[in-house]
Enzyme design. Structure first.
Site, PDB file in Angstrom:
ATOM      1  CB  CYS A  67      -8.679  -4.672  -3.681  1.00 36.09           C
ATOM      2  SG  CYS A  67      -7.581  -3.267  -3.378  1.00 36.09           S
ATOM      3  CG  ASN A  74      -0.409  -0.239   2.516  1.00 40.11           C
ATOM      4  OD1 ASN A  74       0.595  -0.926   2.660  1.00 40.11           O
ATOM      5  ND2 ASN A  74      -1.017   0.347   3.530  1.00 40.11           N
ATOM      6  CD  GLU A  76      -1.447   4.816   4.659  1.00 39.95           C
ATOM      7  OE1 GLU A  76      -0.968   5.690   5.408  1.00 39.95           O
ATOM      8  OE2 GLU A  76      -2.132   3.855   5.069  1.00 39.95           O
ATOM      9  CB  CYS A  94      -5.302  -1.436  -1.647  1.00 44.46           C
ATOM     10  SG  CYS A  94      -6.657  -0.642  -0.786  1.00 44.46           S
ATOM     11  CD  GLU A 146      -5.276  -5.891  -1.087  1.00 46.90           C
ATOM     12  OE1 GLU A 146      -4.767  -4.756  -1.084  1.00 46.90           O
ATOM     13  OE2 GLU A 146      -5.958  -6.345  -0.144  1.00 46.90           O
TER      14      GLU A 146
HETATM   15  N1  THU Z   1      -5.305  -1.340   2.473  1.00 53.44           N
HETATM   16  C1  THU Z   1      -4.767  -2.214   1.593  1.00 53.44           C
HETATM   17  O1  THU Z   1      -3.612  -2.067   1.179  1.00 53.44           O
HETATM   18  N2  THU Z   1      -5.529  -3.247   1.160  1.00 53.44           N
HETATM   19  C2  THU Z   1      -6.811  -3.472   1.556  1.00 53.44           C
HETATM   20  O2  THU Z   1      -7.451  -4.377   1.037  1.00 53.44           O
HETATM   21  C3  THU Z   1      -7.405  -2.657   2.618  1.00 53.44           C
HETATM   22  C4  THU Z   1      -6.659  -1.433   2.987  1.00 53.44           C
HETATM   23  C5  THU Z   1      -4.488  -0.220   2.953  1.00 53.44           C
HETATM   24  C6  THU Z   1      -4.971   1.134   2.511  1.00 53.44           C
HETATM   25  C7  THU Z   1      -4.429   2.023   3.599  1.00 53.44           C
HETATM   26  O3  THU Z   1      -3.084   2.367   3.280  1.00 53.44           O
HETATM   27  C8  THU Z   1      -4.400   1.142   4.835  1.00 53.44           C
HETATM   28  O4  THU Z   1      -4.496  -0.187   4.359  1.00 53.44           O
HETATM   29  C9  THU Z   1      -5.528   1.418   5.812  1.00 53.44           C
HETATM   30  O5  THU Z   1      -6.767   1.415   5.176  1.00 53.44           O
END
Ligand code: THU
Length: 126
Positions: free
Chosen positions: A84, A37, A39, A48, A50
């Protein structure tokens, strides 16, 4: 694949949530692409793990994904978000194996069809 996803989680850029996620997708030609992920200060621009992995695979020419592993630094494995799931449905069928791992040895195996029943797909030429 979960080992690769765990390694990818080390690269997560998650200064706002502190929630690190790693993923690894297997393509129909056997390649393994990872994602974490990423941000952003403008929170909505976050992507995300995925989708990073899927989009890397597509950018390498893949059009079909045969398995995905997702690792989160949590005591219980976490499931992929709705966005995702929909992106996975674009490049995989309902039978896509989804391996979920966390900080314990527990590994959950589910499928995309179980996570996203009756997924929305448009018919198109390959
Ligand atoms: N996140 C993912 O990478 N995959 C998911 O399926 C759910 C959420 C990340 C997004 C964000 O950086 C952090 O988790 C909190 O939501």
């Amino acid at each position: 694949m979960l080992d690769a996803a765990r390694d990818a989680a080390d690269f997560a850029y998650a200064p706002f949530s502190g929630f690190s996620v790693g993923s690894a997708v297997r393509t129909s030609t056997g390649e393994l692409l990872t994602g974490c992920n990423v941000e952003n200060s403008s929170y909505g621009l976050t992507i995300c793990a995925e989708r990073v992995a899927v989009f890397r695979a597509v950018a390498m020419g893949a059009r079909s994904i045969t398995a995905i592993a997702i690792f989160t630094r949590t005591s219980e494995p976490s499931t992929p978000c709705g966005a995702c799931r929909q992106v996975l449905a674009e490049f995989a069928g309902d039978d896509l194996p989804v391996y979920l791992g966390g900080d314990t040895d527990e590994v959950l195996l589910t499928t995309l069809g179980a996570l996203l029943p009756r997924a929305f797909r448009l018919d198109h030429e390959a």
